[in-house]
Design an enzyme around this catalytic site. Structure first.
Site, mmCIF file in Angstrom:
data_model
loop_
_atom_site.group_PDB
_atom_site.id
_atom_site.type_symbol
_atom_site.label_atom_id
_atom_site.label_comp_id
_atom_site.label_asym_id
_atom_site.label_seq_id
_atom_site.Cartn_x
_atom_site.Cartn_y
_atom_site.Cartn_z
ATOM 1 N N LYS A 177 61.977 -13.602 -10.672
ATOM 2 C CA LYS A 177 62.068 -15.062 -10.684
ATOM 3 C C LYS A 177 62.373 -15.509 -12.109
ATOM 4 O O LYS A 177 61.514 -15.436 -12.987
ATOM 5 C CB LYS A 177 60.756 -15.696 -10.228
ATOM 6 N N GLY A 228 54.946 -15.509 -20.084
ATOM 7 C CA GLY A 228 54.995 -16.970 -20.192
ATOM 8 C C GLY A 228 53.803 -17.474 -20.984
ATOM 9 O O GLY A 228 53.219 -16.740 -21.790
ATOM 10 N N SER A 229 53.422 -18.704 -20.724
ATOM 11 C CA SER A 229 52.379 -19.335 -21.536
ATOM 12 C C SER A 229 50.982 -18.883 -21.100
ATOM 13 O O SER A 229 50.788 -18.413 -19.972
ATOM 14 C CB SER A 229 52.488 -20.850 -21.408
ATOM 15 N N THR A 232 49.804 -20.891 -17.933
ATOM 16 C CA THR A 232 50.327 -20.420 -16.647
ATOM 17 C C THR A 232 49.792 -19.030 -16.335
ATOM 18 O O THR A 232 49.499 -18.714 -15.171
ATOM 19 C CB THR A 232 51.879 -20.422 -16.644
ATOM 20 N N GLY A 233 49.624 -18.204 -17.355
ATOM 21 C CA GLY A 233 49.085 -16.859 -17.150
ATOM 22 C C GLY A 233 47.716 -16.904 -16.463
ATOM 23 O O GLY A 233 47.422 -16.083 -15.595
ATOM 24 N N GLU A 250 51.923 -11.136 -20.191
ATOM 25 C CA GLU A 250 52.432 -11.176 -21.574
ATOM 26 C C GLU A 250 52.498 -12.649 -21.948
ATOM 27 O O GLU A 250 53.394 -13.372 -21.493
ATOM 28 C CB GLU A 250 53.840 -10.563 -21.642
ATOM 29 N N CYS A 284 57.505 -15.327 -28.758
ATOM 30 C CA CYS A 284 56.060 -15.210 -28.562
ATOM 31 C C CYS A 284 55.394 -14.623 -29.802
ATOM 32 O O CYS A 284 54.303 -15.037 -30.171
ATOM 33 C CB CYS A 284 55.754 -14.377 -27.333
ATOM 34 N N GLU A 381 50.075 -22.959 -30.730
ATOM 35 C CA GLU A 381 51.420 -22.366 -30.823
ATOM 36 C C GLU A 381 52.464 -23.461 -30.571
ATOM 37 O O GLU A 381 52.593 -23.945 -29.452
ATOM 38 C CB GLU A 381 51.545 -21.292 -29.728
HETATM 39 P P1 NAD Z 1 55.669 -20.925 -18.661
HETATM 40 O O1 NAD Z 1 54.317 -20.328 -18.536
HETATM 41 O O2 NAD Z 1 55.812 -22.396 -18.567
HETATM 42 O O3 NAD Z 1 56.662 -20.336 -17.535
HETATM 43 C C1 NAD Z 1 56.877 -18.947 -17.381
HETATM 44 C C2 NAD Z 1 57.332 -18.675 -15.960
HETATM 45 O O4 NAD Z 1 56.266 -18.977 -15.047
HETATM 46 C C3 NAD Z 1 58.525 -19.508 -15.498
HETATM 47 O O5 NAD Z 1 59.373 -18.689 -14.725
HETATM 48 C C4 NAD Z 1 57.859 -20.575 -14.632
HETATM 49 O O6 NAD Z 1 58.731 -21.121 -13.656
HETATM 50 C C5 NAD Z 1 56.754 -19.781 -13.977
HETATM 51 N N1 NAD Z 1 55.628 -20.556 -13.444
HETATM 52 C C6 NAD Z 1 55.289 -21.838 -13.695
HETATM 53 N N2 NAD Z 1 54.154 -22.155 -13.021
HETATM 54 C C7 NAD Z 1 53.774 -21.049 -12.355
HETATM 55 C C8 NAD Z 1 52.671 -20.739 -11.494
HETATM 56 N N3 NAD Z 1 51.730 -21.636 -11.206
HETATM 57 N N4 NAD Z 1 52.581 -19.492 -10.993
HETATM 58 C C9 NAD Z 1 53.519 -18.549 -11.294
HETATM 59 N N5 NAD Z 1 54.583 -18.792 -12.094
HETATM 60 C C10 NAD Z 1 54.710 -20.023 -12.618
HETATM 61 O O7 NAD Z 1 56.249 -20.362 -20.032
HETATM 62 P P2 NAD Z 1 57.654 -20.712 -20.721
HETATM 63 O O8 NAD Z 1 57.570 -22.103 -21.259
HETATM 64 O O9 NAD Z 1 58.756 -20.333 -19.801
HETATM 65 O O10 NAD Z 1 57.672 -19.669 -21.936
HETATM 66 C C11 NAD Z 1 57.101 -19.930 -23.194
HETATM 67 C C12 NAD Z 1 55.761 -19.256 -23.344
HETATM 68 O O11 NAD Z 1 55.899 -17.876 -23.022
HETATM 69 C C13 NAD Z 1 55.218 -19.296 -24.769
HETATM 70 O O12 NAD Z 1 53.841 -19.573 -24.748
HETATM 71 C C14 NAD Z 1 55.461 -17.888 -25.281
HETATM 72 O O13 NAD Z 1 54.604 -17.499 -26.322
HETATM 73 C C15 NAD Z 1 55.288 -17.082 -24.046
HETATM 74 N N6 NAD Z 1 56.019 -15.810 -24.144
HETATM 75 C C16 NAD Z 1 55.302 -14.663 -24.211
HETATM 76 C C17 NAD Z 1 55.959 -13.454 -24.355
HETATM 77 C C18 NAD Z 1 55.196 -12.154 -24.420
HETATM 78 O O14 NAD Z 1 55.804 -11.106 -24.224
HETATM 79 N N7 NAD Z 1 53.910 -12.147 -24.703
HETATM 80 C C19 NAD Z 1 57.344 -13.419 -24.439
HETATM 81 C C20 NAD Z 1 58.042 -14.618 -24.365
HETATM 82 C C21 NAD Z 1 57.361 -15.811 -24.207
#
Ligand code: NAD
Length: 479
Positions: A177, A228-229, A232-233, A250, A284, A381
């Site tokens: 996704k 992701g964030s 959301t994680g 991650e 990240c 962040e």
């Molecule tokens: P996000 O958490 O908003 O979204 C990430 C993904 O999750 C997207 O595909 C989104 O559509 C999906 N999503 C949203 N709500 C969800 C839910 N309830 N259940 C499951 N999936 C859902 O993050 P973002 O804004 O896309 O990315 C930025 C963040 O990601 C920053 O905090 C950054 O530090 C982090 N990040 C971490 C790494 C790592 O490897 N640790 C790498 C890149 C980015």
């Protein structure tokens, strides 16, 4: 032989891929080119039926794919890599459109991903044999089943293939996704993959934020690999609990960079700046707090400011070093850090307190000189090109300051005295600590966060085990 470059790939129309076939949808949405603010192509929004169909197809494909010997799976992954490389220029164009990255930066991702694939092709899963007087115990690592890969928007190709390749290598099938902000390259990568892999081995469903929970709660998906964030994680982990799915999370970081007094200031200043502002801070593991020894604080800050002034920010074709913020939501979020810093009267060493408004989501790199410990810019962040610096004098105290965060993804220590730098580095609570370099994740090393920066890790020799169950065969000796 891998398929040669074929003309059937249309680079101006996009679809999800379910069971080896293109899947459209009644509902559609569009990404935005962040360098121009213009809308891009339509993409379908997948619904529950699309997800259910993809899972059925992935389960069916798993029956045979999981039985293909690893060396044969590697042959198919190699063919996929060669096929992808046929289209690397088109992928770079597309990545520039969807992220606004300068072309040479986009190429580091579209071409650099090959290093990730090649590293995984060099791996094998261990088989461990133990024996005692009555039995032989054989420990193997077997695939989990269907993996859901949920990806963010900052590195759409590396972060999706960084999940797909280890998942496939270990015999899983995978449904990706992409982020709704950057669906285009991922959908094309998966379209290309259909010419190599059997239907259901790799699929893509893109859509809106309703889609993630459809994957995280699905009873027939065995694992979610999520990047992701932190916010959301936490939702992903809570949702996955209902079916006890495996999760790899991650998440975000608040990486500290500690600068010792013995560094070569002119050499290190540009590196510190690039550590913070790489990909316009949308990394990240970008440096998010810089702690400079008091003895060199003023001089180092001056050099950093001078270097920052030379950085060009602009659209992909403009020879710029930095591109825009990838989307409007993030652009507005980053501006709140500017507004907060201005309202509290913090000193802008370089960059303006107000973000210049234009067509694209551009923000000039900005350094905040010595804000207090409880400021938002230290605590949170921003995920944009704004970074604070603070002086330090006492080693123990700066280690405490660096570790005083809920995040623990990356960190850096800079010093000619490498032994001292490593000693400090070992005490930093983060998954990846870099000595005399800014944060550069590599496929050879496991990548994962401490504290709220994540659960588990990916890449490196250990990372592939995250896509497996341990399976132990205890065979008792016949008397
Ligand atoms: P996000 O958490 O908003 O979204 C990430 C993904 O999750 C997207 O595909 C989104 O559509 C999906 N999503 C949203 N709500 C969800 C839910 N309830 N259940 C499951 N999936 C859902 O993050 P973002 O804004 O896309 O990315 C930025 C963040 O990601 C920053 O905090 C950054 O530090 C982090 N990040 C971490 C790494 C790592 O490897 N640790 C790498 C890149 C980015």
């Amino acid at each position: 032989m891998s398929p040669s470059k074929v003309s059937t790939i249309a680079w101006d129309s996009f679809h999800n891929t379910v069971d080896g076939k293109p899947r459209g949808g009644k509902e559609k949405h569009r990404g935005v080119n962040p360098a121009t603010g213009e809308e891009l192509w339509e993409v379908p929004i997948a619904n529950q039926q699309d997800v259910d169909d993809a899972v059925v197809s992935a389960q069916k494909a798993f029956e045979s794919w999981s039985q293909v010997p690893m060396e044969k799976r590697k042959e198919q992954i190699t063919k996929f890599k060669e096929h992808y490389l046929n289209y690397v220029d088109e992928m770079t164009d597309l990545l520039c459109e969807e992220t606004g990255k300068p072309r040479q930066v986009a190429e580091m991702e579209t071409k650099g991903v090959v290093g990730f694939i090649d590293f995984h092709l060099s791996l094998t899963l261990p088989e461990e044999r133990e024996e005692d007087h009555e039995k032989v115990m054989l420990t193997r690592y077997t695939p989990l089943g269907v993996v859901g890969a949920i990806c963010p928007w900052n590195f759409p190709i590396i972060l999706s293939l960084g999940k797909v390749i280890p998942a496939l290598l270990t015999g899983n099938t995978v449904i990706i996704k992409p982020s709704p902000y950057t669906p285009y390259t991922t959908l094309k990568v998966v379209e290309l993959a259909q010419e190599i892999f059997a239907p259901g081995v790799v699929q893509a469903v893109g859509g809106d934020d309703k889609l993630g929970p459809m994957l995280t709660t699905h009873p027939n998906i065995q694992k979610i690999s999520f990047t992701g964030s932190i916010a959301t994680g936490k939702k992903v982990m809570a949702a996955a609990a209902s079916t006890l799915k495996r999760v790899t999370l991650e998440l975000g970081g608040n990486d500290a960079s500690i600068v010792l007094p013995d560094v070569d200031i002119k050499k290190v200043a540009p590196e510190l700046v690039m550590g913070a502002f790489q990909n316009s801070g949308q990394v990240c593991v970008a440096t998010k707090r810089i702690y400079i020894h008091q003895d060199i604080y003023d001089e180092m800050l001056k050099e950093m400011v001078e270097f920052t002034k030379t950085i060009k920010t602009g659209a992909p074709g403009s020879n710029a070093l930095l591109g825009p913020i990838q989307n409007k939501m993030q652009y507005e979020k980053v501006q709140t850090f500017f507004a907060d810093s201005k309202a509290k009267g913090y000193k802008f060493a370089v960059g303006a307190p107000e973000v210049e408004q234009g067509k694209g989501y551009f923000i000039q790199p900005t350094i905040i000189d010595n804000p207090p410990n409880d400021s938002r810019i230290i605590q949170e962040e921003p995920f944009g090109p704004i970074v604070p610096t603070q002086p330090w004098t006492d080693e123990e105290e700066v280690i405490r300051r660096a570790n005083n965060t809920n995040a623990g993804l990356g960190a850096c220590v800079w010093g000619k005295d490498v032994e001292r730098a490593e000693r400090i580095g070992k005490r930093l609570q983060a998954g990846s600590v870099f000595v005399n370099s800014w944060e550069k994740p590599t496929p050879q090393a496991i990548f994962g966060g401490h504290k709220e920066s994540g659960i588990g890790g990916e890449w490196g020799k250990e990372g592939i085990k995250a896509y497996c169950n341990a399976h132990v065969l205890h065979t008792y000796k016949q008397k």
